[in-house]
Write a protein that holds these residues in place. Structure first.
Motif, PDB file in Angstrom:
ATOM      1  N   UNK A   1       4.573  -1.257   3.359  1.00 16.15           N
ATOM      2  CA  UNK A   1       4.133   0.122   3.270  1.00 16.15           C
ATOM      3  C   UNK A   1       5.170   0.957   2.532  1.00 16.15           C
ATOM      4  N   UNK A   2       4.752   1.563   1.443  1.00 19.05           N
ATOM      5  CA  UNK A   2       5.572   2.523   0.714  1.00 19.05           C
ATOM      6  C   UNK A   2       5.140   3.903   1.200  1.00 19.05           C
ATOM      7  N   UNK A   3       6.030   4.605   1.897  1.00 15.03           N
ATOM      8  CA  UNK A   3       5.654   5.813   2.625  1.00 15.03           C
ATOM      9  C   UNK A   3       6.290   7.036   1.981  1.00 15.03           C
ATOM     10  N   UNK A   4       5.500   8.122   1.885  1.00 14.54           N
ATOM     11  CA  UNK A   4       6.009   9.377   1.348  1.00 14.54           C
ATOM     12  C   UNK A   4       5.265  10.524   2.004  1.00 14.54           C
ATOM     13  N   UNK A   5       5.698  11.766   1.730  1.00 12.47           N
ATOM     14  CA  UNK A   5       5.006  12.935   2.256  1.00 12.47           C
ATOM     15  C   UNK A   5       5.915  13.872   3.010  1.00 12.47           C
ATOM     16  N   UNK A   6       5.325  14.622   3.934  1.00  8.26           N
ATOM     17  CA  UNK A   6       6.057  15.588   4.757  1.00  8.26           C
ATOM     18  C   UNK A   6       5.578  15.461   6.212  1.00  8.26           C
TER      19      UNK A   6
ATOM     20  N   UNK B   1      -2.393  -1.659  -8.526  1.00  7.14           N
ATOM     21  CA  UNK B   1      -3.641  -2.017  -7.851  1.00  7.14           C
ATOM     22  C   UNK B   1      -3.458  -2.073  -6.339  1.00  7.14           C
ATOM     23  N   UNK B   2      -2.680  -1.142  -5.824  1.00  8.84           N
ATOM     24  CA  UNK B   2      -2.466  -1.027  -4.379  1.00  8.84           C
ATOM     25  C   UNK B   2      -3.426  -0.011  -3.780  1.00  8.84           C
ATOM     26  N   UNK B   3      -3.729  -0.185  -2.489  1.00  6.62           N
ATOM     27  CA  UNK B   3      -4.438   0.843  -1.758  1.00  6.62           C
ATOM     28  C   UNK B   3      -3.588   2.111  -1.693  1.00  6.62           C
ATOM     29  N   UNK B   4      -4.253   3.263  -1.790  1.00  2.00           N
ATOM     30  CA  UNK B   4      -3.628   4.546  -1.486  1.00  2.00           C
ATOM     31  C   UNK B   4      -4.241   5.034  -0.176  1.00  2.00           C
ATOM     32  N   UNK B   5      -3.379   5.268   0.800  1.00  2.00           N
ATOM     33  CA  UNK B   5      -3.823   5.638   2.144  1.00  2.00           C
ATOM     34  C   UNK B   5      -3.360   7.062   2.434  1.00  2.00           C
ATOM     35  N   UNK B   6      -4.308   7.950   2.673  1.00  2.00           N
ATOM     36  CA  UNK B   6      -4.018   9.350   2.981  1.00  2.00           C
ATOM     37  C   UNK B   6      -4.039   9.529   4.497  1.00  2.00           C
ATOM     38  N   UNK B   7      -2.917   9.932   5.041  1.00  2.00           N
ATOM     39  CA  UNK B   7      -2.786  10.145   6.487  1.00  2.00           C
ATOM     40  C   UNK B   7      -2.555  11.640   6.719  1.00  2.00           C
TER      41      UNK B   7
ATOM     42  N   UNK C   1       0.861  -1.180   0.000  1.00  2.00           N
ATOM     43  CA  UNK C   1       0.000   0.000   0.000  1.00  2.00           C
ATOM     44  C   UNK C   1       0.897   1.230   0.000  1.00  2.00           C
ATOM     45  N   UNK C   2       0.401   2.294  -0.615  1.00  2.00           N
ATOM     46  CA  UNK C   2       1.095   3.581  -0.591  1.00  2.00           C
ATOM     47  C   UNK C   2       0.496   4.434   0.511  1.00  2.00           C
ATOM     48  N   UNK C   3       1.345   4.960   1.393  1.00  2.00           N
ATOM     49  CA  UNK C   3       0.905   5.813   2.490  1.00  2.00           C
ATOM     50  C   UNK C   3       1.413   7.233   2.226  1.00  2.00           C
ATOM     51  N   UNK C   4       0.488   8.166   2.040  1.00  2.00           N
ATOM     52  CA  UNK C   4       0.818   9.563   1.763  1.00  2.00           C
ATOM     53  C   UNK C   4       0.563  10.364   3.036  1.00  2.00           C
ATOM     54  N   UNK C   5       1.619  10.964   3.570  1.00  2.00           N
ATOM     55  CA  UNK C   5       1.558  11.598   4.887  1.00  2.00           C
ATOM     56  C   UNK C   5       1.538  13.127   4.771  1.00  2.00           C
ATOM     57  N   UNK C   6       0.500  13.750   5.292  1.00  2.00           N
ATOM     58  CA  UNK C   6       0.444  15.191   5.587  1.00  2.00           C
ATOM     59  C   UNK C   6       0.717  16.123   4.408  1.00  2.00           C
TER      60      UNK C   6
ATOM     61  N   UNK D   1      -5.239  11.745  11.987  1.00  2.00           N
ATOM     62  CA  UNK D   1      -4.358  11.546  13.142  1.00  2.00           C
ATOM     63  C   UNK D   1      -4.270  12.813  13.979  1.00  2.00           C
ATOM     64  N   UNK D   2      -3.826  12.637  15.214  1.00  2.00           N
ATOM     65  CA  UNK D   2      -3.692  13.774  16.125  1.00  2.00           C
ATOM     66  C   UNK D   2      -2.326  13.799  16.801  1.00  2.00           C
ATOM     67  N   UNK D   3      -1.415  13.022  16.259  1.00  2.00           N
ATOM     68  CA  UNK D   3      -0.006  13.047  16.673  1.00  2.00           C
ATOM     69  C   UNK D   3       0.816  12.925  15.409  1.00  2.00           C
ATOM     70  N   UNK D   4       2.132  12.970  15.540  1.00  2.00           N
ATOM     71  CA  UNK D   4       2.968  12.873  14.350  1.00  2.00           C
ATOM     72  C   UNK D   4       2.810  11.529  13.651  1.00  2.00           C
ATOM     73  N   UNK D   5       2.819  10.444  14.390  1.00  2.00           N
ATOM     74  CA  UNK D   5       2.738   9.119  13.790  1.00  2.00           C
ATOM     75  C   UNK D   5       1.345   8.823  13.254  1.00  2.00           C
ATOM     76  N   UNK D   6       1.307   8.203  12.077  1.00  2.00           N
ATOM     77  CA  UNK D   6       0.043   7.787  11.507  1.00  2.00           C
ATOM     78  C   UNK D   6      -0.586   6.613  12.223  1.00  2.00           C
ATOM     79  N   UNK D   7       0.145   5.968  13.124  1.00  2.00           N
ATOM     80  CA  UNK D   7      -0.368   4.808  13.853  1.00  2.00           C
ATOM     81  C   UNK D   7      -0.953   5.173  15.209  1.00  2.00           C
ATOM     82  N   UNK D   8      -0.432   6.218  15.840  1.00  2.00           N
ATOM     83  CA  UNK D   8      -0.824   6.493  17.223  1.00  2.00           C
ATOM     84  C   UNK D   8      -2.276   6.964  17.302  1.00  2.00           C
ATOM     85  N   UNK D   9      -3.101   6.177  18.000  1.00  2.00           N
ATOM     86  CA  UNK D   9      -4.485   6.565  18.231  1.00  2.00           C
ATOM     87  C   UNK D   9      -5.364   6.552  17.002  1.00  2.00           C
ATOM     88  N   UNK D  10      -4.951   5.844  15.942  1.00  2.00           N
ATOM     89  CA  UNK D  10      -5.749   5.794  14.715  1.00  2.00           C
ATOM     90  C   UNK D  10      -6.142   4.348  14.404  1.00  2.00           C
ATOM     91  N   UNK D  11      -6.905   4.171  13.317  1.00  2.00           N
ATOM     92  CA  UNK D  11      -7.314   2.839  12.894  1.00  2.00           C
ATOM     93  C   UNK D  11      -6.412   2.301  11.785  1.00  2.00           C
TER      94      UNK D  11
END
Length: 273
Positions: A200-205, A107-113, A62-67, A177-187
């Motif tokens: 996880x293929x991770x990108x962003x700022x 055909x991967x999920x795109x996940x917007x964090x 999955x591609x994870x696009x951060x902030x 999310x409500x902290x820096x990490x996309x995992x903390x306190x999220x689903x």
């Protein structure tokens, strides 16, 4: 399952050594790492990366696009109004766009964090608030700027930048999310596990803050973490991103580029895999 698959550092029988055990094992070879030797469904491909190329099934990624939000990447946003270099964050946009296009082809999920804080800020404690407000006259999370409150749900600053918003689809996954990490306190962790995503293929700022903490938390949870370096940026000094790239390929996982992510090669399993 034979006893060999439960043995850490077992001989794979084809020139490699096993890392981990059972369904979570990797096979380490001289010229690559196989992340899914036990998965036979889906398309096996080889991605060029550092420190070593790796092999995986496309249907486990999955591609994870951060902030990639206005407050970080747009003129008039929080980064800009804070006197930091928002243009440096915008440098990630072309790479993120290429990564999204590649994820669609794979055909991967795109996940917007992204940050979506409560308007009353009840989700944030003093340590987090202080991280972004070191002086009384400095605008912190939730405080008002010309375009609305900083990183608050429903505000302009919390929206994804226009250049990427047009690439969103209805079936993409959104994680507030409500902290820096996309995992903390999220689903995020629950979504990944229920959908069978392991890589996880991770990108962003920003590379040295929200991207790096998300990568680390993925690594701590035994996900396969891959940083797409040219789709990642920061308004911090350049050495901050350099440190994240170094630590990712030395400790947390792998480092690749959007072009490499877009163009993996088919992989033919070795005899004995």
């Amino acid at each position: 399952m034979t006893g060999r698959f439960r043995e850490i550092y077992a001989d794979t029988g084809d020139g490699g050594v096993q890392l981990g055990a059972a369904a979570d094992r990797w096979h380490l070879y001289e010229d690559h790492v196989h992340l899914s030797p036990h998965h036979t469904e889906g398309q096996l491909v080889r991605f060029d990366a550092e420190l070593l190329p790796f092999v995986d099934n496309l249907n486990r990624g999955a591609l994870v696009v951060v902030d990639m939000q206005n407050d970080f990447c747009a003129p008039g946003g929080w980064t800009d109004r804070s006197g930091l270099d928002y243009r440096a964050c915008r440098a990630a946009i072309p790479g993120v766009r290429r990564a999204i296009e590649a994820a669609r082809r794979h055909d991967m999920f795109v996940i917007w964090v992204y940050w979506h804080n409560r308007p009353d800020l009840r989700n944030l404690g003093a340590p987090t608030l202080f991280s972004f407000k070191h002086r009384r006259d400095q605008r912190g999370i939730g405080e008002e700027l010309d375009n609305g409150s900083v990183l608050t749900a429903g505000s302009w600053g919390a929206e994804t930048v226009d250049e990427l918003k047009i690439h969103m689809r209805d079936d993409d996954i959104h994680v507030e999310k409500v902290r820096m990490s996309g995992f903390y306190g999220t689903h995020l962790d629950q979504v990944l596990r229920t959908q069978g995503v392991q890589t996880l293929f991770v990108c962003g700022v920003n590379a040295d803050q929200c991207v790096s903490t998300t990568l680390e938390d993925a690594y701590f949870r035994d996900y396969n973490a891959v940083l797409i370096a040219d789709a990642t940026a920061t308004s911090s000094p350049a050495y901050c991103k350099d440190a994240v790239v170094f630590n990712t390929k030395q400790c947390w996982g792998f480092v690749t580029t959007s072009d490499r992510f877009a163009d993996p090669r088919p992989y033919r399993p070795r005899s004995g895999n």
